[in-house]
Write a protein that holds these residues in place. Structure first.
Motif, PDB file in Angstrom:
ATOM      1  N   ILE A 199       1.011  -1.243  -0.106  1.00 13.53           N
ATOM      2  CA  ILE A 199      -0.019  -0.115   0.031  1.00 13.53           C
ATOM      3  C   ILE A 199       0.809   1.123   0.276  1.00 13.53           C
ATOM      4  CG2 ILE A 199      -0.150   0.537   2.563  1.00 13.53           C
ATOM      5  CD1 ILE A 199      -3.154   0.740   1.900  1.00 13.53           C
ATOM      6  N   CYS A 200       2.013   1.197   0.260  1.00  9.12           N
ATOM      7  CA  CYS A 200       2.908   2.539   0.570  1.00  9.12           C
ATOM      8  C   CYS A 200       2.857   3.232  -0.795  1.00  9.12           C
ATOM      9  CB  CYS A 200       4.284   2.002   0.723  1.00  9.12           C
ATOM     10  SG  CYS A 200       5.453   3.580   0.982  1.00  9.12           S
ATOM     11  N   PRO A 201       2.464   4.369  -0.717  1.00  7.02           N
ATOM     12  CA  PRO A 201       2.383   5.350  -1.642  1.00  7.02           C
ATOM     13  C   PRO A 201       3.576   5.685  -2.338  1.00  7.02           C
ATOM     14  CG  PRO A 201       0.913   6.295   0.113  1.00  7.02           C
ATOM     15  CD  PRO A 201       2.117   5.113   0.539  1.00  7.02           C
ATOM     16  N   THR A 202       4.577   5.816  -1.759  1.00  6.64           N
ATOM     17  CA  THR A 202       6.026   6.306  -2.202  1.00  6.64           C
ATOM     18  C   THR A 202       7.038   5.128  -2.424  1.00  6.64           C
ATOM     19  OG1 THR A 202       6.424   6.769   0.016  1.00  6.64           O
ATOM     20  CG2 THR A 202       5.686   8.520  -1.312  1.00  6.64           C
ATOM     21  N   LYS A 203       6.580   3.794  -2.063  1.00  6.56           N
ATOM     22  CA  LYS A 203       7.399   2.601  -2.140  1.00  6.56           C
ATOM     23  C   LYS A 203       8.577   2.934  -1.412  1.00  6.56           C
ATOM     24  CE  LYS A 203       4.946   0.958  -5.501  1.00  6.56           C
ATOM     25  NZ  LYS A 203       3.655   1.123  -4.753  1.00  6.56           N
ATOM     26  N   ALA A 204       8.485   3.205  -0.022  1.00  7.62           N
ATOM     27  CA  ALA A 204       9.501   3.519   0.844  1.00  7.62           C
ATOM     28  C   ALA A 204      10.220   2.207   1.462  1.00  7.62           C
ATOM     29  CB  ALA A 204       8.824   4.391   1.850  1.00  7.62           C
ATOM     30  N   PHE A 205       9.437   1.115   0.905  1.00 15.63           N
ATOM     31  CA  PHE A 205      10.225  -0.063   1.909  1.00 15.63           C
ATOM     32  C   PHE A 205      11.363  -0.621   0.531  1.00 15.63           C
ATOM     33  CE2 PHE A 205       6.208   0.178   3.694  1.00 15.63           C
ATOM     34  CZ  PHE A 205       6.620   0.278   5.268  1.00 15.63           C
ATOM     35  N   PRO A 206      12.575  -0.608   0.692  1.00 16.58           N
ATOM     36  CA  PRO A 206      13.260  -1.309  -0.396  1.00 16.58           C
ATOM     37  C   PRO A 206      13.397  -2.758  -0.210  1.00 16.58           C
ATOM     38  CG  PRO A 206      14.834   0.145   1.234  1.00 16.58           C
ATOM     39  CD  PRO A 206      13.489   0.107   1.693  1.00 16.58           C
ATOM     40  N   GLN A 210      12.641  -3.342   5.892  1.00 11.84           N
ATOM     41  CA  GLN A 210      13.690  -2.032   5.682  1.00 11.84           C
ATOM     42  C   GLN A 210      12.972  -0.821   4.997  1.00 11.84           C
ATOM     43  OE1 GLN A 210      17.044  -3.064   3.330  1.00 11.84           O
ATOM     44  NE2 GLN A 210      17.135  -4.929   3.990  1.00 11.84           N
ATOM     45  N   LEU A 211      13.278   0.224   5.956  1.00 16.01           N
ATOM     46  CA  LEU A 211      12.483   1.388   5.561  1.00 16.01           C
ATOM     47  C   LEU A 211      13.362   2.639   5.046  1.00 16.01           C
ATOM     48  CD1 LEU A 211       9.842   3.266   5.623  1.00 16.01           C
ATOM     49  CD2 LEU A 211      10.580   4.002   7.684  1.00 16.01           C
ATOM     50  N   ASP A 212      13.203   2.993   3.884  1.00 15.76           N
ATOM     51  CA  ASP A 212      14.120   4.228   3.469  1.00 15.76           C
ATOM     52  C   ASP A 212      13.459   5.420   3.932  1.00 15.76           C
ATOM     53  OD1 ASP A 212      15.535   6.366   2.348  1.00 15.76           O
ATOM     54  OD2 ASP A 212      15.932   5.155   0.454  1.00 15.76           O
ATOM     55  N   LYS A 215      11.834   8.209   1.700  1.00 16.81           N
ATOM     56  CA  LYS A 215      10.891   8.254   0.850  1.00 16.81           C
ATOM     57  C   LYS A 215       9.260   8.237   1.732  1.00 16.81           C
ATOM     58  CE  LYS A 215      13.469   5.688  -2.505  1.00 16.81           C
ATOM     59  NZ  LYS A 215      13.430   4.399  -3.385  1.00 16.81           N
ATOM     60  N   CYS A 216       9.783   8.206   2.930  1.00 17.43           N
ATOM     61  CA  CYS A 216       8.334   7.977   3.621  1.00 17.43           C
ATOM     62  C   CYS A 216       7.796   9.288   3.949  1.00 17.43           C
ATOM     63  CB  CYS A 216       8.645   7.275   5.079  1.00 17.43           C
ATOM     64  SG  CYS A 216       7.434   7.183   6.208  1.00 17.43           S
ATOM     65  N   ILE A 217       6.418   9.195   3.815  1.00 18.22           N
ATOM     66  CA  ILE A 217       5.537  10.613   4.095  1.00 18.22           C
ATOM     67  C   ILE A 217       5.383  11.062   5.284  1.00 18.22           C
ATOM     68  CG2 ILE A 217       3.170  11.321   3.678  1.00 18.22           C
ATOM     69  CD1 ILE A 217       2.931   9.515   1.214  1.00 18.22           C
ATOM     70  N   SER A 218       5.515  10.293   6.277  1.00 24.24           N
ATOM     71  CA  SER A 218       5.743  10.487   7.617  1.00 24.24           C
ATOM     72  C   SER A 218       6.855  11.370   7.771  1.00 24.24           C
ATOM     73  CB  SER A 218       5.836   9.183   8.604  1.00 24.24           C
ATOM     74  OG  SER A 218       4.460   8.835   8.961  1.00 24.24           O
ATOM     75  N   TYR A 219       8.050  10.655   7.373  1.00 24.67           N
ATOM     76  CA  TYR A 219       9.408  11.720   7.536  1.00 24.67           C
ATOM     77  C   TYR A 219       9.230  13.019   6.461  1.00 24.67           C
ATOM     78  CZ  TYR A 219      14.048  13.092   5.962  1.00 24.67           C
ATOM     79  OH  TYR A 219      15.121  13.899   5.803  1.00 24.67           O
ATOM     80  N   GLY A 242       2.063  13.195   8.531  1.00 24.86           N
ATOM     81  CA  GLY A 242       2.213  11.745   8.588  1.00 24.86           C
ATOM     82  C   GLY A 242       1.531  10.885   7.580  1.00 24.86           C
ATOM     83  N   CYS A 243       1.628   9.848   7.918  1.00 22.36           N
ATOM     84  CA  CYS A 243       0.798   8.886   7.072  1.00 22.36           C
ATOM     85  C   CYS A 243       0.620   7.460   7.902  1.00 22.36           C
ATOM     86  CB  CYS A 243       1.937   8.450   5.710  1.00 22.36           C
ATOM     87  SG  CYS A 243       1.192   6.988   4.687  1.00 22.36           S
ATOM     88  N   ASP A 244      -0.802   6.935   7.515  1.00 26.57           N
ATOM     89  CA  ASP A 244      -0.937   5.809   8.318  1.00 26.57           C
ATOM     90  C   ASP A 244      -1.190   4.673   7.683  1.00 26.57           C
ATOM     91  OD1 ASP A 244      -1.327   6.937  10.887  1.00 26.57           O
ATOM     92  OD2 ASP A 244      -3.301   7.995  10.101  1.00 26.57           O
ATOM     93  N   ASP A 245      -1.102   4.726   6.428  1.00 28.52           N
ATOM     94  CA  ASP A 245      -1.343   3.527   5.325  1.00 28.52           C
ATOM     95  C   ASP A 245      -0.724   2.282   5.690  1.00 28.52           C
ATOM     96  OD1 ASP A 245      -1.892   6.219   4.028  1.00 28.52           O
ATOM     97  OD2 ASP A 245      -1.861   5.142   2.098  1.00 28.52           O
ATOM     98  N   CYS A 246       0.503   2.197   5.939  1.00 29.44           N
ATOM     99  CA  CYS A 246       1.006   0.963   6.301  1.00 29.44           C
ATOM    100  C   CYS A 246       0.722   0.283   7.495  1.00 29.44           C
ATOM    101  CB  CYS A 246       2.545   0.709   6.129  1.00 29.44           C
ATOM    102  SG  CYS A 246       3.406   2.117   7.236  1.00 29.44           S
ATOM    103  N   LEU A 247       0.220   1.180   8.733  1.00 27.59           N
ATOM    104  CA  LEU A 247      -0.190   0.691   9.787  1.00 27.59           C
ATOM    105  C   LEU A 247      -1.604   0.294   9.607  1.00 27.59           C
ATOM    106  CD1 LEU A 247       1.072   3.388  12.505  1.00 27.59           C
ATOM    107  CD2 LEU A 247       1.963   1.297  11.800  1.00 27.59           C
TER     108      LEU A 247
HETATM  109 FE1  SF4 Z   1       4.787   4.158   3.258  1.00 25.36          FE
HETATM  110 FE2  SF4 Z   1       3.114   5.802   4.477  1.00 25.36          FE
HETATM  111 FE3  SF4 Z   1       4.084   3.815   5.541  1.00 25.36          FE
HETATM  112 FE4  SF4 Z   1       5.646   5.849   5.204  1.00 25.36          FE
HETATM  113  S1  SF4 Z   1       3.956   5.576   6.701  1.00 25.36           S
HETATM  114  S2  SF4 Z   1       6.334   3.669   4.816  1.00 25.36           S
HETATM  115  S3  SF4 Z   1       4.938   6.688   3.041  1.00 25.36           S
HETATM  116  S4  SF4 Z   1       2.895   3.667   3.774  1.00 25.36           S
END
Ligand code: SF4
Length: 381
Positions: A199-206, A210-212, A215-219, A242-247
Motif C-alpha cells: 500500500i505504500c504510496p511512495t514505495k518506501a520499503f526497499p 527495511q524502510l528508506d 521516501k516515507c511520507i511521515s518523514y 504523517g501517513c497511516d497507510d502501512c499501519l
Molecule cells: Fe509508506 Fe506511509 Fe508507511 Fe511511510 S507511513 S512507509 S509512506 S505507507
C-alpha cells in the motif's frame, strides 16, 4: 550475583496495568549484534535523511548501557491507540487534510511521560533501585527493545505489531538498576502478508523489514526540514502530517482497541480539517490551533508547505484564492510548495503571468527554480 526478589516482576506489571498501560514487559538492558548491524546499514545507506541524530548517537542507540551504564533491566510499556474509524477514508476527501492518527489527540510524549513518571515513583517506593524514563527519546531503540521484551515484533513495515494490540502502539521505557527476570521475546507473525509494503504510496520499503525514511511520507511531512522532493509530491495526496497507510492495513489491527486515555483521543477539529482554513494560519494562529498537539512540532512553515502540496493535489480549482497569498508568503518553503500547487491548478496562461510578476522580485534560488521549471515543464533540480 545480586539476589533476585521473587515475584517482583509480577508486581511491576500489575502496577503498570493499574496505571493504564496495555502492555508491560521486561527486557535485559542489552540489544543483539544483529540490531546494531541493521542500524549501521540504515545509517550507511543514508536512509535516515535529515535525522542526523541517528548517525551521531549510533553508539548509544546500539547499546542501552551506552546511554546509561548502570541500567540492568528495561521495563517496556505500550499503550494502544487504535482509531475510532478507518483513517484511510479521508484520503478520498481532497478538500480536507489527513492528519496521522497518533497526532490527533494531545501529544503522546507528554501523556506517556507523565504516566511513566507516576509508574517510576511507585516503583522506587516499592522496590527501590535507580531509574530513568524515556518516551521516543533519540538514543533509545524502542522497537527492538519492545520485541526483546515480548510486547510485539517489528513487522515488515518496521513498526511494532502485537497479536493483542495490532499496529497502533505508543511505546515508552523505564531503564532501571534492578536486576529483573526478562520476558520471552516475541517472534515474527507477519507470515506471507505484505499488505503494508503493497500500500505504500511512495514505495518506501526497499525490502520487507527495511524502510528508506527519505521516501516515507511521515518523514517527508514531519521530520524533513527542506522542500518536499518533486518525485513524492503527488503521492503525498492530502496527507498533511504523517501517513497511516502501512499501519492501517495490518490485519492484526482487528485486535487493537482505541486509546483509553481521554487525552489521546482525536480532537474533533483535527479529524478532517479544511485545507482552505489551514492555509490561512499564521504563526500565532498555528500555535493556538495546534496547542498541545504534536503537530505544532513542525512549526508553521513546514506545516503550510504540506498544506500547499495537498491543495495542489486536490484537483479543485476553487483553491486558487487559497494559493495566491501563499505565493508571496515570507517563507521560501511555503512559496516553493505554493508555486507547485499553482502549477497543478492554474491554467498555463495564468501560471505564466503570475511567474513573470513573481520573478521580478523573487530572490530565493529554489523558488525561482520552481517558477522556471513550472513554465518549462521540467523538474526543479
Ligand atoms: Fe509508506 Fe506511509 Fe508507511 Fe511511510 S507511513 S512507509 S509512506 S505507507
Amino acid at each position: 550475583m545480586p539476589q533476585h526478589i521473587p515475584h517482583i516482576e509480577d508486581s511491576i506489571k500489575q502496577m503498570g496495568h493499574e496505571l493504564g498501560f496495555d502492555a508491560v514487559r521486561i527486557a535485559r538492558a542489552h540489544l543483539s549484534d544483529e540490531t546494531g548491524e541493521r542500524l549501521d546499514q540504515f545509517v550507511e545507506l543514508e536512509r535516515h535523511g535529515d535525522m542526523g541524530w541517528m548517525a551521531a548517537r549510533r553508539d548509544e542507540r546500539r547499546h542501552p548501557r551506552g546511554l546509561w551504564a548502570d541500567a540492568r533491566s528495561i521495563i517496556m510499556v505500550a499503550m494502544n491507540y487504535g482509531p475510532d474509524e478507518d483513517p484511510l477514508t479521508i484520503l478520498n476527501r481532497p478538500n480536507e487534510g489527513a492528519i496521522s492518527v497518533y497526532a490527533k489527540g494531545r501529544d503522546y510524549h507528554d501523556v506517556l511521560k507523565k504516566r511513566l513518571k507516576q509508574f517510576a515513583r511507585r516503583l522506587i517506593d516499592t522496590h527501590g533501585g535507580a531509574l530513568k524514563v524515556f518516551v521516543d527519546t533519540a538514543p533509545v531503540m524502542e522497537k527492538p527493545l519492545a520485541q526483546r521484551a515480548g510486547i510485539g515484533w517489528q513487522g515488515k513495515h518496521t513498526n511494532v505489531v502485537s497479536t493483542d494490540h495490532g499496529s497502533w502502539l505508543f511505546l515508552g521505557s523505564i531503564f532501571t538498576t534492578l536486576d529483573l527476570v526478562a520476558d520471552i521475546p516475541e517472534t515474527d507473525h507477519c507470515g506471507s502478508c505484505q499488505a503494508c509494503l503493497d500500500i505504500c504510496p511512495t514505495k518506501a520499503f526497499p525490502a520487507p523489514y527495511q524502510l528508506d525514511a527519505r521516501k516515507c511520507i511521515s518523514y517527508l511531512t514531519i521530520e524533513h526540514k527542506g522542500h518536499i522532493p518533486p518525485a513524492y509530491r503527488k503521492a503525498i495526496g492530502n496527507r498533511i502530517y504523517g501517513c497511516d497507510d502501512c499501519l492501517a492495513v495490518c490485519p492484526w489491527n482487528k485486535f487493537a482497541h482505541a486509546a483509553k486515555e481521554a487525552k489521546l483521543k482525536a480532537r474533533d477539529a483535527l479529524n478532517a480539517p479544511s485545507l482552505r482554513e489551514l492555509s490561512e494560519l499564521d504563526d500565532t494562529s498555528f500555535r493556538a490551533f495546534f496547542s498541545g498537539s504534536p503537530v505544532k512540532r513542525t512549526g508553521r512553515d513546514r506545516f503550510i508547505r504540506n498544506v500547499m502540496i495537498a491543495i495542489g493535489n486536490s484537483g479543485n480549482g476553487e483553491f486558487h484564492d487559497a494559493i495566491k497569498p501563499r505565493l508571496a508568503d515570507p517563507s521560501p518553503l511555503v512559496r516553493v510548495a505554493a508555486v507547485w500547487a499553482a502549477k497543478q491548478l492554474f491554467s498555463k496562461e495564468t501560471f505564466s503571468v503570475l511567474s513573470q510578476t513573481a520573478l521580478l522580485s523573487e530572490k530565493d534560488a529554489h523558488v525561482r527554480a520552481e517558477w522556471t521549471s513550472g513554465i518549462s515543464g521540467t523538474t526543479p533540480g
